[in-house]
Design an enzyme around this catalytic site. Structure first.
Site, PDB file in Angstrom:
ATOM      1  N   ARG A   1      -0.076   2.450  13.269  1.00 13.21           N
ATOM      2  CA  ARG A   1       0.208   3.698  13.984  1.00 13.21           C
ATOM      3  C   ARG A   1      -1.005   4.476  14.483  1.00 13.21           C
ATOM      4  O   ARG A   1      -0.929   5.049  15.580  1.00 13.21           O
ATOM      5  CB  ARG A   1       1.136   4.577  13.127  1.00 13.21           C
ATOM      6  CG  ARG A   1       2.547   3.992  13.052  1.00 13.21           C
ATOM      7  CD  ARG A   1       3.339   4.510  11.883  1.00 13.21           C
ATOM      8  NE  ARG A   1       2.828   3.994  10.629  1.00 13.21           N
ATOM      9  CZ  ARG A   1       3.363   4.257   9.435  1.00 13.21           C
ATOM     10  NH1 ARG A   1       4.405   5.050   9.341  1.00 13.21           N
ATOM     11  NH2 ARG A   1       2.843   3.741   8.340  1.00 13.21           N
TER      12      ARG A   1
ATOM     13  N   THR B   1       0.823  -1.219   0.000  1.00 12.19           N
ATOM     14  CA  THR B   1       0.000   0.000   0.000  1.00 12.19           C
ATOM     15  C   THR B   1       0.859   1.272   0.000  1.00 12.19           C
ATOM     16  O   THR B   1       0.336   2.371  -0.138  1.00 12.19           O
ATOM     17  CB  THR B   1      -0.961   0.010   1.202  1.00 12.19           C
ATOM     18  OG1 THR B   1      -0.247  -0.367   2.370  1.00 12.19           O
ATOM     19  CG2 THR B   1      -2.117  -0.933   0.992  1.00 12.19           C
TER      20      THR B   1
HETATM   21  O1  C5P Z   1       1.081   1.961  10.820  1.00 15.11           O
HETATM   22  P1  C5P Z   1       0.240   1.486   9.662  1.00 15.11           P
HETATM   23  O2  C5P Z   1      -1.256   1.521   9.939  1.00 15.11           O
HETATM   24  O3  C5P Z   1       0.627   2.151   8.358  1.00 15.11           O
HETATM   25  O4  C5P Z   1       0.620  -0.062   9.539  1.00 15.11           O
HETATM   26  C1  C5P Z   1       0.221  -0.863   8.454  1.00 15.11           C
HETATM   27  C2  C5P Z   1       0.818  -2.228   8.614  1.00 15.11           C
HETATM   28  O5  C5P Z   1       0.418  -3.042   7.521  1.00 15.11           O
HETATM   29  C3  C5P Z   1       2.341  -2.268   8.654  1.00 15.11           C
HETATM   30  O6  C5P Z   1       2.691  -3.297   9.569  1.00 15.11           O
HETATM   31  C4  C5P Z   1       2.746  -2.667   7.240  1.00 15.11           C
HETATM   32  O7  C5P Z   1       3.926  -3.424   7.217  1.00 15.11           O
HETATM   33  C5  C5P Z   1       1.574  -3.546   6.825  1.00 15.11           C
HETATM   34  N1  C5P Z   1       1.322  -3.665   5.397  1.00 15.11           N
HETATM   35  C6  C5P Z   1       1.069  -2.582   4.589  1.00 15.11           C
HETATM   36  N2  C5P Z   1       0.816  -2.746   3.248  1.00 15.11           N
HETATM   37  C7  C5P Z   1       0.799  -3.976   2.724  1.00 15.11           C
HETATM   38  C8  C5P Z   1       1.054  -5.091   3.539  1.00 15.11           C
HETATM   39  C9  C5P Z   1       1.297  -4.881   4.881  1.00 15.11           C
HETATM   40  O8  C5P Z   1       1.050  -1.458   5.074  1.00 15.11           O
HETATM   41  N3  C5P Z   1       0.486  -4.135   1.434  1.00 15.11           N
END
Ligand code: C5P
Length: 233
Positions: free
Chosen positions: A212, A120
């Protein structure tokens, strides 16, 4: 219909910090995501500790290697009592099939296996310029999701904004796990393709992964409950 739930991304660098965070949740047991940072720091012991406390676990290690290596690694992960784990769909259908074989226990049970489509944090521009993928990001995500389905996987990780088209292409039962969730009044940080818990619910995703906005909140339990209210409630 699949069950909707909020998964907290416990992106902490030590077992102590993670357990201190989870100690705050006295009246509920959130579904927890253990990612690379925590797993590399604290190892399988933290998986067992959190599971013993009664949480469901998504082990987010995003495997991507040759099929035989991924199969063997998944076989090791199958012995941990996690509820969900994942890999990169970019590893090809053969790799995903091998992963599924490795993950399936002798009694036929296994955790859910989910494929990452495009992170993402990746924009269409970077995907095309740096990765030389000459398709739109949406077409890439749908194709990777179809590959995952063909390999027998349960679903994909994608942005909530893409969950609707993934469901359309792969069916309502095909699970979507969606990070990139932010409160309407919150900060976006390094995520690019983001939306709110309410909108994610409207689009019809199954799980939202929230890091977060909960872990860095002044009151993480209140932030978690707000997420649940907006997404599940
Ligand atoms: O802090 P935040 O809400 O951005 O965290 C999103 C989590 O989802 C993180 O642990 C990140 O590694 C994970 N993730 C992501 N996008 C993806 C797969 C996993 O943000 N496509």
């Amino acid at each position: 219909m699949n069950q909707r739930d909020v998964i907290i991304a416990c992106d902490f660098s030590s077992a102590e910090a993670t357990l201190a965070f989870l100690d705050k949740f006295t009246d509920c047991k959130p579904f927890v995501k253990i990612g690379m940072e925590l797993y590399y720091a604290a190892g399988p012991a933290i998986v067992k500790e959190i599971k013993d406390r009664g949480h469901k676990i998504f082990l987010d290690l995003k495997l991507h290697d040759i099929p035989n290596t991924v199969k063997k690694a998944m076989s090791v992960l199958s012995k941990m009592d996690v509820d969900m784990c994942n890999l990169h769909a970019a590893g090809t259908i053969d790799m995903m099939k091998a992963a599924l074989e490795g993950l399936t226990r002798p009694d036929g049970t296994r955790p859910l296996l989910i494929a990452v489509t495009q992170l993402t944090s990746t924009s269409e521009e970077r995907m095309q310029k740096e990765l030389l993928i000459n398709a739109s990001i949406n077409d890439t995500i749908v194709k990777y999701a179809q590959n995952a389905k063909e390999a027998g996987l349960d679903g994909v990780v994608c942005s909530p904004l893409e969950a609707g088209m993934v469901k359309e292409a792969c069916g309502a039962e095909f699970v979507t796990v969606t990070p990139g969730v932010r409160f309407a009044d919150g900060e976006v940080g390094d995520q690019v393709r983001v939306t709110t818990p309410e909108r994610a619910k409207e689009i019809g995703t199954d799980y939202i992964v929230v890091g977060r906005p909960i872990t860095q909140a002044e009151d993480p339990v209140a932030a978690y409950k707000r997420c649940v209210a907006e997404f599940v409630g």
